[in-house]
Design an enzyme around this catalytic site. Structure first.
Site, PDB file in Angstrom:
ATOM      1  N   SER A 109      -1.634   3.359  -1.975  1.00 19.39           N
ATOM      2  CA  SER A 109      -2.970   4.013  -1.945  1.00 19.39           C
ATOM      3  C   SER A 109      -2.895   4.155  -0.332  1.00 19.39           C
ATOM      4  O   SER A 109      -2.913   3.294   0.442  1.00 19.39           O
ATOM      5  CB  SER A 109      -3.929   3.575  -2.433  1.00 19.39           C
ATOM      6  OG  SER A 109      -4.379   2.407  -1.639  1.00 19.39           O
ATOM      7  N   ASP A 110      -3.498   5.315  -0.004  1.00 15.72           N
ATOM      8  CA  ASP A 110      -3.992   5.362   1.358  1.00 15.72           C
ATOM      9  C   ASP A 110      -5.475   4.406   1.602  1.00 15.72           C
ATOM     10  O   ASP A 110      -5.871   3.951   0.468  1.00 15.72           O
ATOM     11  CB  ASP A 110      -4.639   6.752   1.816  1.00 15.72           C
ATOM     12  CG  ASP A 110      -4.411   7.015   3.384  1.00 15.72           C
ATOM     13  OD1 ASP A 110      -4.338   7.958   4.056  1.00 15.72           O
ATOM     14  OD2 ASP A 110      -4.649   5.927   4.016  1.00 15.72           O
ATOM     15  N   TRP A 111      -5.643   4.170   2.531  1.00 17.24           N
ATOM     16  CA  TRP A 111      -6.721   3.092   2.673  1.00 17.24           C
ATOM     17  C   TRP A 111      -8.032   3.451   2.337  1.00 17.24           C
ATOM     18  O   TRP A 111      -8.833   4.477   3.004  1.00 17.24           O
ATOM     19  CB  TRP A 111      -6.829   2.443   4.014  1.00 17.24           C
ATOM     20  CG  TRP A 111      -5.880   1.068   4.380  1.00 17.24           C
ATOM     21  CD1 TRP A 111      -6.273   0.187   4.950  1.00 17.24           C
ATOM     22  CD2 TRP A 111      -4.405   1.109   4.029  1.00 17.24           C
ATOM     23  NE1 TRP A 111      -5.066  -0.706   4.854  1.00 17.24           N
ATOM     24  CE2 TRP A 111      -3.998  -0.303   4.496  1.00 17.24           C
ATOM     25  CE3 TRP A 111      -3.397   2.092   3.656  1.00 17.24           C
ATOM     26  CZ2 TRP A 111      -2.749  -0.718   4.347  1.00 17.24           C
ATOM     27  CZ3 TRP A 111      -2.144   1.609   3.299  1.00 17.24           C
ATOM     28  CH2 TRP A 111      -1.833   0.305   3.860  1.00 17.24           C
TER      29      TRP A 111
END
Ligand code: GLC
Length: 742
Positions: free
Chosen positions: A262-264
């Site tokens: 996932s992106d953060w």
């Protein structure tokens, strides 16, 4: 009885049996898949849950009981980000994590040289190995849809084919060392301001023909081990857990066997995170936990709540085992890969790579009267003007920010190159952003200057009157609303009153050179007043050395633009159709629907369709010599399988050695759907000595003739006539030939 012999025989038997008993997952003589299955079969439920989500800002757990170490990721695409504290964004203040800052990826794309991309990935991989980072969170290949895009500097331009050719060798170079790439941000993350809320609406053709190809190449040819989901939504599902982009397209259609990270903070829902293709959850701010509460990571969607749901029988371990298989495969490719070499940091080889990529990526946009290269022998004094001549650019811009071991500024580069030969004076010219720090990294520069714009311009103009050359370094920087993550620019114009300064200097000195430091196009109202214009990009540690070498002619510029340089936003489809940034769905302002109304007509595809003449065309780049492209031949004018081979002669008609980039565009002369006038489908960089001629061979395949057929949901090449155009810029294609697909 020879007791001694008997004893050693037993010892040998035992030791052999011990060696033979070492578990499959630890024995590299077994294939990765066998090791994955063996390790999986040994893991408890809690251990499986632990490896699919973060345990700190940039790491996730290994399996201590099985001797599998923690897994470490780090930004970014341009260099290895300094270590941060366990659960903070602030840097940890180490003294052994300064790195080489490589040029931004727009510069890499401008080299049009896949060998530079491989060198880039390999050099970055060696720095990552030294720092014990198992995954680099990059490269980024989102398409440059608007010149306002805050992160365009981290990406590879507007054309899917160019980005596809350049991303593959970068990944191969990086992963050849056992360091995973994590190609981002998949997908449709083309602007920053509302990146967490944007729901992109677009046709299947635009999705497959423009926005996916670079990711597809990264997976199918680059064999990327990681893909980072984007923050934004597509068809109302967040791209970090999206049933169409992840389950269907990425994993089913493309056969991706790596992990989706996932992106953060990009995960928003447990059930979707479980079912829609997310494999490793990072940076989630659960229950409003924007700071690291002690048990924050237990609150992740793929942590305790998932484990409890399984224990309660709401889920089997089917999805979990699939995620863990991918994570284990990643482990065996990286930190469980015994063949990995040692890495090293800040070596001369890495600085040489940074210099070379920069020198090949710098673009000579205009050179009226051949003002460039600077003739040192006929020059007493050069005036260098502009904040971008002195401002460090490796700090800031968001997650790609670095702690560079050094960054040679343009002014320093010219001073070093001209020391003892030419007097180099400096005038600030304008004041932009005097700050210089990001997540605890500071530039140490004091750029404070309280003079008024009038005073600053007056000083520069006064000094310019008596200079043999004036070299202005302007453009953008890494501050918010410039070339920076999290925001988009509000205007395409140069900020900080630079236009006034440039005009004033050009009026008093006929040898005025403007060097634009940015990752994006800017308007140039003074275009016809400034004889020489150079696109300098963000070049990293070796900025000044590379720029000076090109400006004085040690190096012949050979970069070619990876995006169209429009004269105004109205010449860009997304803006002409008022399709950026989008429309809030309702008063809650949770979702902003952004319809890509320009569809496939992005960049030069739009300019061609609307017959717009941009300031500088896609693929444009001048040289200190001249070239002639001629004598285009095609192997077979009729093709049955779409395989085409073109050859063309390229001659250096000037008086110094140089590189040109030969580009081939295909035009479908008659099709059942509207297609762009032409599309880039092959290119080749070529080096030529004065007077030398080389034959360049360019090949294309059936995909080069195809469009995405929305009816069949597949690529389709329609029989009929096509035309190939060949030259060294999208607006300089002197050769053409027709051919037919049967
Ligand atoms: C950021 C960026 C992403 C980066 C990640 C970790 O929000 O979108 O590119 O790798 O978080 O810093």
């Amino acid at each position: 009885m020879n007791y001694k012999g008997f004893f050693f025989a037993c010892l040998l038997a035992v030791s052999v049996s011990v060696v033979a008993q070492s578990p499959v997952y630890l024995d590299p003589s077994h294939g990765i898949e066998a090791r994955v299955e063996d390790a999986l079969s040994r893991m408890t439920l809690s251990e499986k849950i632990a490896v699919i989500h973060a345990q700190s800002k940039f790491s996730s757990a290994g399996v201590k009981r099985l001797g599998i170490p923690d897994f470490w990721t780090d930004d970014g695409p341009h260099g290895v980000r300094p270590d941060v504290l366990w659960d903070e964004w602030e840097q940890a203040g180490q003294t052994n994590d300064s790195c080489v800052a490589f040029p931004a990826l727009t510069c890499l794309a401008s080299t049009w040289n896949p060998q530079m991309a491989n060198l880039y990935g390999h050099s970055l991989g060696e720095e990552a190995l030294y720092r014990n980072k198992n995954m680099i969170l990059g490269p980024g290949v989102n398409i440059y849809r608007t010149p306002l895009g805050g992160r365009n500097f981290e990406y590879m331009g507007e054309d899917p084919y160019l980005a596809s050719r350049m991303v593959v060798p970068y990944i191969q170079g990086l992963q050849s060392l056992g360091v995973a790439s994590c190609v981002k941000h998949y997908c449709l993350n083309n602007d920053e301001e509302y990146r967490h809320q944007v729901n992109v609406i677009l046709s299947d053709r635009a999705l497959h023909e423009i926005y996916l190809p670079a990711f597809e190449a990264a997976v199918k040819e680059g064999h990327a081990w990681g893909i980072m989901g984007a923050y934004n939504l597509y068809k109302d599902e967040h791209n970090c857990h999206n049933s169409i982009t992840l389950n269907k397209i990425l994993k089913q259609d493309w056969g991706f066997d790596g992990v989706v990270v996932s992106d953060w903070g990009g995960a928003h829902d447990m059930d979707q995170a479980i079912r829609n293709g997310l494999d490793m959850e990072f940076g989630t701010w659960t229950d409003g936990l924007t700071m690291g509460a002690t048990n924050a990571y237990d609150n992740y969607y793929l942590s305790k709540m998932y484990e409890n749901a399984i224990r309660q029988g709401k889920y089997t371990t089917k999805e979990l085992d699939e995620k863990v298989r991918r994570v284990l495969r990643l482990f065996f490719r990286t930190n469980m890969n015994k063949q990995r070499p040692y890495g090293f940091l800040c070596s001369e080889a890495h600085y040489e790579a940074a210099r070379q990529i920069a020198q090949q990526g710098i673009v000579l946009l205009q050179n009226t009267g051949n003002v460039l290269p600077i003739r040192i022998e006929a020059c007493r004094k050069i005036l260098v003007v502009g904040e971008n001549a002195i401002k460090m650019m490796t700090v800031g811009g968001g997650s790609s920010s670095l702690k560079a071991q050094h960054e040679i500024s343009p002014l320093q580069g010219l001073q070093q190159r001209l020391a003892g030969k030419v007097d180099v004076e400096f005038a600030r010219g304008y004041v932009g952003d005097a700050t210089g720090s990001y997540n605890g990294v500071t530039t140490g520069q004091n750029l404070q200057d309280d003079r008024t714009p009038d005073a600053l311009i007056a000083e520069a103009v006064e000094k310019a009157r008596t200079a043999d050359y004036v070299v202005i370094f302007g453009g953008l920087n890494k501050s918010d609303y410039q070339d920076c993550e999290g925001h988009d620019r509000k205007s395409m114009d140069l900020p900080y009153g630079q236009d006034r300064l440039i005009k004033a200097l050009a009026e008093v000195n006929p040898k005025t050179i403007y060097v634009n430091i940015s990752g994006n196009a800017v308007t140039m109202p003074w275009l016809n007043k400034v004889p020489a214009i150079v696109q300098g990009w963000f070049l990293g540690s070796e900025t000044g050395t590379a720029l000076a070498s090109v400006l004085v002619g040690d190096v012949n510029p050979s970069g070619h633009l990876p995006f169209t340089w429009p004269s105004s936003l109205q010449d860009v489809g997304a803006h002409a159709l008022d399709a950026f940034p989008g429309i809030w769905r309702d008063s809650e302002k949770k979702i902003i629907d952004e319809e890509y109304k320009e569809d496939i007509f992005v960049g030069y595809r739009w300019a061609d369709k609307k017959k717009i003449r941009p300031t500088f065309a896609f693929g444009h780049g001048l040289s200190y010599t001249t070239f002639k492209v001629s004598n285009l031949r095609v192997k077979n004018k009729v093709t049955h399988d779409g395989q085409m081979t073109f050859t063309v002669d390229v001659t250096n008609t000037g008086n110094r050695e140089g590189d040109d980039v030969i580009q081939l565009y295909i035009s479908d002369l008659k099709s059942s759907v509207e297609r762009p006038v032409k599309e880039l489908k092959a290119f080749q960089r070529v080096s030529l000595k004065p007077g030398e001629t080389k034959t360049v061979t360019l090949t294309t395949d059936r995909r080069a003739l195809s469009f995405w057929d929305e009816v069949s949901g597949d690529w389709k090449a329609e029989p009929g006539d096509f035309q190939a155009f060949v030259g060294d810029a999208s607006n300089n294609l002197p050769c053409k030939v027709k051919f037919t697909l049967q």
